[in-house]
Design a protein around this motif. Structure first.
Motif, PDB file in Angstrom:
ATOM      1  N   SER A  59       0.816  -1.210   0.000  1.00 12.23           N
ATOM      2  CA  SER A  59       0.000   0.000   0.000  1.00 12.23           C
ATOM      3  C   SER A  59       0.847   1.257   0.000  1.00 12.23           C
ATOM      4  N   ASP A  60       0.237   2.350  -0.459  1.00 12.43           N
ATOM      5  CA  ASP A  60       0.837   3.676  -0.332  1.00 12.43           C
ATOM      6  C   ASP A  60      -0.104   4.560   0.472  1.00 12.43           C
ATOM      7  N   PRO A  83       5.562  -1.489   1.816  1.00 12.76           N
ATOM      8  CA  PRO A  83       5.693  -0.232   1.072  1.00 12.76           C
ATOM      9  C   PRO A  83       5.520  -0.356  -0.439  1.00 12.76           C
ATOM     10  N   PHE A  84       4.847   0.631  -0.984  1.00 13.05           N
ATOM     11  CA  PHE A  84       4.704   0.786  -2.424  1.00 13.05           C
ATOM     12  C   PHE A  84       4.580   2.278  -2.691  1.00 13.05           C
ATOM     13  N   GLN A 110      10.193  -2.992  -1.208  1.00 13.63           N
ATOM     14  CA  GLN A 110       9.547  -2.584  -2.449  1.00 13.63           C
ATOM     15  C   GLN A 110       9.935  -3.523  -3.588  1.00 13.63           C
ATOM     16  N   GLN A 111      11.216  -3.819  -3.672  1.00 16.05           N
ATOM     17  CA  GLN A 111      11.710  -4.705  -4.724  1.00 16.05           C
ATOM     18  C   GLN A 111      11.127  -6.103  -4.583  1.00 16.05           C
ATOM     19  N   PHE A 112      11.004  -6.569  -3.360  1.00 14.61           N
ATOM     20  CA  PHE A 112      10.432  -7.897  -3.121  1.00 14.61           C
ATOM     21  C   PHE A 112       9.050  -8.002  -3.750  1.00 14.61           C
ATOM     22  N   ARG A 125       7.498  -9.727  -7.565  1.00 18.36           N
ATOM     23  CA  ARG A 125       6.461 -10.754  -7.565  1.00 18.36           C
ATOM     24  C   ARG A 125       5.206 -10.295  -8.294  1.00 18.36           C
ATOM     25  N   GLY A 126       5.368  -9.262  -9.093  1.00 20.28           N
ATOM     26  CA  GLY A 126       4.290  -8.846  -9.984  1.00 20.28           C
ATOM     27  C   GLY A 126       3.336  -7.813  -9.442  1.00 20.28           C
ATOM     28  N   ILE A 127       3.594  -7.284  -8.247  1.00 19.18           N
ATOM     29  CA  ILE A 127       2.714  -6.261  -7.695  1.00 19.18           C
ATOM     30  C   ILE A 127       2.982  -4.935  -8.414  1.00 19.18           C
ATOM     31  N   SER A 128       1.970  -4.431  -9.102  1.00 22.39           N
ATOM     32  CA  SER A 128       2.118  -3.172  -9.828  1.00 22.39           C
ATOM     33  C   SER A 128       1.016  -2.180  -9.497  1.00 22.39           C
TER      34      SER A 128
END
Length: 219
Positions: free
Chosen positions: A16-17, A47-48, A176-178, A182-185
């Protein structure tokens, strides 16, 4: 001696942001589902950044939305009105005006990363949502972040030291990279019991069904 809470617990990870309106909408829907199902959640926020390149001065929110998504001013206003109504139905207040701004959230994510080590990540996340959406505060500013930390029951001086230290820069980047690897966009992205992923604010019924599935499989 207090008896342990007998309600079952489901692990829920939420990417989430703090400037994502549908993240607080999705959480409120989830919270209703948890109460209806009489289930506890072991919540972890991850984090995103919706706008990792957002400059320190931010950008007018309407201009940002029109530029990023190609929407018209009328469409932007319609979206705000919809969010305001949806928020009100869920007990959350969205306040938008012509001066509302999109801001950089990397410092907020660092503070949330620290707050997790203090056992106060969730209250801080809620305080940051309220600061940005309800009180129209700039959550890229240190004093706003520290006010939110204090409201969440954290020590203000310790929160300041955590931000100033830079100790949470690398951990936030790694997390964030993790998730992006894994495809979270898009956010909110919720993972139930480590295996069921849903993206977007999917509504209380969807979340209730997922909770029931998790409990059935754990039985």
């Amino acid at each position: 001696m207090t008896a342990p809470d007998p309600r079952p617990i489901v692990q829920i990870d939420i990417v989430s942001d703090v400037v994502c309106p549908w993240c607080i909408v999705g959480f409120r829907q989830l919270d209703i589902a948890l109460k209806e199902q009489n289930v506890l959640a072991n919540l972890r926020w991850h984090p995103f950044e919706l706008n990792p390149d957002m400059p320190s001065e931010g950008q007018n929110l309407r201009e940002h939305i029109m530029e990023k998504y190609g929407s018209t001013a009328e469409q932007s206003q319609h979206a705000r009105d919809r969010l305001t109504r949806t928020g009100a139905e869920l007990g959350f207040t969205f306040n938008f005006d012509d001066d509302s701004r999109m801001v950089n959230t990397f410092a907020a994510h660092q503070l949330l990363d620290w707050a997790e080590t203090q056992g106060r990540q969730h209250p801080l996340k809620m305080a940051l949502f309220a600061a940005y959406f309800t009180n129209q505060q700039d959550v890229s500013q240190a004093e706003v972040l520290l006010d939110a930390a204090q409201a969440a029951g954290l020590d203000r001086d310790a929160a300041r030291a955590a931000l100033d230290s830079g100790d949470h820069v690398a951990p936030v980047r790694e997390k964030q990279q993790f998730w992006t690897s894994r495809g979270i966009s898009g956010v909110p992205s919720m993972v139930f019991a480590g295996k069921y992923l849903v993206t977007g604010a999917q509504g209380g019924e969807t979340y209730s069904n997922l909770l029931q599935r998790c409990l059935t499989e754990a039985a």
